[in-house]
Design a protein around this motif. Sequence first.
Motif, PDB file in Angstrom:
ATOM      1  N   ARG A   8      11.036   0.154   0.857  1.00 44.57           N
ATOM      2  CA  ARG A   8      10.123  -0.821   1.513  1.00 44.57           C
ATOM      3  C   ARG A   8       9.346  -0.122   2.415  1.00 44.57           C
ATOM      4  N   ASN A   9       8.273  -0.542   2.968  1.00 45.29           N
ATOM      5  CA  ASN A   9       7.535   0.072   3.900  1.00 45.29           C
ATOM      6  C   ASN A   9       7.596  -0.617   5.194  1.00 45.29           C
ATOM      7  N   ALA A  10       7.249   0.182   6.290  1.00 43.96           N
ATOM      8  CA  ALA A  10       6.954  -0.285   7.666  1.00 43.96           C
ATOM      9  C   ALA A  10       5.721   0.144   7.999  1.00 43.96           C
ATOM     10  N   PHE A  11       5.279  -0.636   9.043  1.00 46.19           N
ATOM     11  CA  PHE A  11       3.905  -0.489   9.603  1.00 46.19           C
ATOM     12  C   PHE A  11       3.702  -0.046  10.939  1.00 46.19           C
ATOM     13  N   VAL A  12       3.038   1.091  11.281  1.00 45.92           N
ATOM     14  CA  VAL A  12       2.737   1.363  12.836  1.00 45.92           C
ATOM     15  C   VAL A  12       1.251   1.148  13.120  1.00 45.92           C
ATOM     16  N   VAL A  13       1.023   0.139  13.793  1.00 42.05           N
ATOM     17  CA  VAL A  13      -0.175  -0.242  13.900  1.00 42.05           C
ATOM     18  C   VAL A  13      -0.900   0.116  15.271  1.00 42.05           C
ATOM     19  N   PHE A  14      -2.141   0.829  15.333  1.00 38.08           N
ATOM     20  CA  PHE A  14      -2.738   1.265  16.805  1.00 38.08           C
ATOM     21  C   PHE A  14      -3.787   0.594  16.803  1.00 38.08           C
ATOM     22  N   ASP A  15      -3.831  -0.274  18.026  1.00 43.98           N
ATOM     23  CA  ASP A  15      -5.241  -1.002  18.369  1.00 43.98           C
ATOM     24  C   ASP A  15      -6.021   0.035  19.115  1.00 43.98           C
ATOM     25  N   VAL A  16      -7.004   0.126  18.684  1.00 46.15           N
ATOM     26  CA  VAL A  16      -7.878   1.273  19.401  1.00 46.15           C
ATOM     27  C   VAL A  16      -9.090   0.434  20.008  1.00 46.15           C
ATOM     28  N   ALA A  17      -8.961  -0.941  20.228  1.00 47.36           N
ATOM     29  CA  ALA A  17     -10.197  -1.730  20.831  1.00 47.36           C
ATOM     30  C   ALA A  17     -10.235  -1.330  22.071  1.00 47.36           C
ATOM     31  N   PRO A  36       0.922  -1.359   0.008  1.00 44.40           N
ATOM     32  CA  PRO A  36       0.001  -0.186  -0.157  1.00 44.40           C
ATOM     33  C   PRO A  36       0.730   1.228   0.048  1.00 44.40           C
ATOM     34  N   ASP A  37       0.269   2.146  -0.525  1.00 49.31           N
ATOM     35  CA  ASP A  37       0.880   3.697  -0.478  1.00 49.31           C
ATOM     36  C   ASP A  37       1.224   4.198   0.785  1.00 49.31           C
ATOM     37  N   GLU A  38       2.071   5.291   0.822  1.00 54.79           N
ATOM     38  CA  GLU A  38       2.097   5.887   2.408  1.00 54.79           C
ATOM     39  C   GLU A  38       0.795   6.526   2.540  1.00 54.79           C
ATOM     40  N   GLY A  39       0.838   6.519   3.917  1.00 53.94           N
ATOM     41  CA  GLY A  39      -0.508   7.262   4.456  1.00 53.94           C
ATOM     42  C   GLY A  39      -1.264   6.531   5.622  1.00 53.94           C
ATOM     43  N   LEU A  40      -2.447   7.039   6.068  1.00 49.82           N
ATOM     44  CA  LEU A  40      -2.963   6.440   7.161  1.00 49.82           C
ATOM     45  C   LEU A  40      -4.478   5.723   6.519  1.00 49.82           C
ATOM     46  N   TYR A  41      -4.624   4.615   7.384  1.00 46.95           N
ATOM     47  CA  TYR A  41      -5.573   3.597   6.919  1.00 46.95           C
ATOM     48  C   TYR A  41      -6.491   3.250   8.125  1.00 46.95           C
ATOM     49  N   GLU A  42      -7.754   2.937   8.053  1.00 45.82           N
ATOM     50  CA  GLU A  42      -8.582   2.639   9.198  1.00 45.82           C
ATOM     51  C   GLU A  42      -9.169   1.423   8.785  1.00 45.82           C
ATOM     52  N   PHE A  43      -9.270   0.229   9.909  1.00 40.41           N
ATOM     53  CA  PHE A  43     -10.016  -0.742   9.562  1.00 40.41           C
ATOM     54  C   PHE A  43     -10.859  -0.804  10.676  1.00 40.41           C
ATOM     55  N   ALA A  44     -12.156  -0.638  10.280  1.00 37.94           N
ATOM     56  CA  ALA A  44     -13.203  -0.622  11.511  1.00 37.94           C
ATOM     57  C   ALA A  44     -13.659  -1.775  12.061  1.00 37.94           C
ATOM     58  N   ALA A  45     -13.719  -2.850  11.233  1.00 45.03           N
ATOM     59  CA  ALA A  45     -14.004  -4.072  11.795  1.00 45.03           C
ATOM     60  C   ALA A  45     -13.126  -4.410  12.687  1.00 45.03           C
ATOM     61  N   GLU A  46     -11.778  -4.467  12.487  1.00 43.86           N
ATOM     62  CA  GLU A  46     -10.764  -5.015  13.255  1.00 43.86           C
ATOM     63  C   GLU A  46     -10.492  -3.851  14.123  1.00 43.86           C
ATOM     64  N   LEU A  73      -8.621  -1.172  14.078  1.00 43.26           N
ATOM     65  CA  LEU A  73      -7.154  -1.047  13.749  1.00 43.26           C
ATOM     66  C   LEU A  73      -6.919   0.164  13.257  1.00 43.26           C
ATOM     67  N   HIS A  74      -5.850   1.059  13.455  1.00 44.71           N
ATOM     68  CA  HIS A  74      -5.772   2.125  12.356  1.00 44.71           C
ATOM     69  C   HIS A  74      -4.099   1.861  12.166  1.00 44.71           C
ATOM     70  N   VAL A  75      -3.736   1.952  10.848  1.00 48.61           N
ATOM     71  CA  VAL A  75      -2.335   1.644  10.336  1.00 48.61           C
ATOM     72  C   VAL A  75      -1.857   2.792   9.709  1.00 48.61           C
ATOM     73  N   ALA A  76      -0.729   3.179  10.151  1.00 50.37           N
ATOM     74  CA  ALA A  76       0.161   4.215   9.301  1.00 50.37           C
ATOM     75  C   ALA A  76       1.172   3.611   8.423  1.00 50.37           C
ATOM     76  N   VAL A  77       1.463   3.595   7.228  1.00 50.81           N
ATOM     77  CA  VAL A  77       2.385   2.997   6.306  1.00 50.81           C
ATOM     78  C   VAL A  77       3.464   4.226   6.369  1.00 50.81           C
ATOM     79  N   VAL A  78       4.859   3.487   6.483  1.00 48.76           N
ATOM     80  CA  VAL A  78       5.999   4.673   6.710  1.00 48.76           C
ATOM     81  C   VAL A  78       7.034   3.969   5.695  1.00 48.76           C
ATOM     82  N   PRO A  79       7.453   4.821   4.849  1.00 52.69           N
ATOM     83  CA  PRO A  79       8.536   4.297   3.638  1.00 52.69           C
ATOM     84  C   PRO A  79      10.041   4.166   4.545  1.00 52.69           C
TER      85      PRO A  79
END
Length: 417
Positions: A104-113, A80-90, A92-98
């Motif tokens: 390559r990309n790294a991922f920062v995952v924020f669990d908002v449960a 995926p491209d760089e940016g912020l993504y939200e997965f409402a069902a899971e 989870l909020h994900v930030a894609v960082v090059p």
Amino acid sequence: MYRRSLRKRVAIAFAICIATLSVVWGLAFFAAIRLSEDRVLVNQLQRAAESYPSLTTNLRGYDEARSLPEPLREWGQTNPDEGLYEFAAEELHVAVVPVDNEQRNAFVVFDVAGIEAASSEDWWWLLLITGVVGALGVIGFGLGIVVMRRAVAPVWQLAKMVENIDLENLSAGDHKRIEASRFGDDEVGMLAETIEKTVERISAFVARERYFTSSASHELRTPITVITGALELLEQSELSTTDVEVVARIRRATLEMRTTIEMFLCLARETDDGLYEEQFLVMPLVRQAIDQQRYLLNDKSVDVEIDLIDIEIGDLSKPMARGHAQAFSIAVNNLVRNAFEHTLDGQGPITIHVDERELFITNQVRSDSDERHMSIEAASPNGYGLGLGIVQRLCERNGWLFSLRADEVSVAARLSW
């Protein structure tokens, strides 16, 4: 009383209202933002406290897509491209960082449960916010009304003062009710002063009118009475045929002058002591008008037909009209005179229809071009005697209806009550 003009007061009122609403809305939004921040921090701290002493963090970093949590692995492998993504069902909020020079990309995952509010709680918050917004709207509307009322209060006061003036019965002191001095030197004060002066002039005019009509009624009728008395004395003496004709013309002229004076005095009076509401019989006035104007047909071969529709012959108890009896007599005299005077020899008959609600007078005219022009010109409002405009004014004052129809064949006047 008011130091600023009406325009400035209205502008200041709008400015105060808008500024107040802006401050209230700004404070409301600021409070909503701070409340949201505090709510997120409190929920996050509460979740950490529940897992104590094994503290967990909601933020985690992942260098590769295959190390992502199971629900995100397939998505992460799509690069995926760089940016912020939200997965409402899971939740989870994900930030894609090059990283590695964007190789390559790294991922920062924020669990908002447990941090984000439940859907039911969101609805309650929406209802609360809607209530607050509605309350602020009502408060703003009420504030606007209060401010605008204070701004236009002088106009309302002036309107009430003018409303309390009885325009039908103006007195000499009615202009003093406005009190223009209470409104200062602004636009409302100028308007109040103008109205005060106008009412003062109208009051003075009404007073002059009443004085004139009361004085003229006596001063103008006295010479007519003297002339009438002198004519009666002359008629009792021995006169030649020529003198009798001269005296008859003088009597008719005197009668016309009396009618003219009564007509103009009737039109000049603003009030007439309730005489416009009296009931009177129509037929005696119609017959009187015919008798008074019959001399106009002395040298003409013209018949007069009186048609009493739905009225028994000799029954003078009806029809009855409501209004000023003298004004009705003047109007009928004028219409009958017009019909008698402008009907040529041999062009009769002149028909007078009378029923319960109207009087209809029709007279015939010639059809050749010269006399057609004369008849149509005579039928205009300014062509008959003193003018049918006077009859129209008398009818308007009494609530009657008057109409005139003229063509090359006939002229028809209708008076309805």
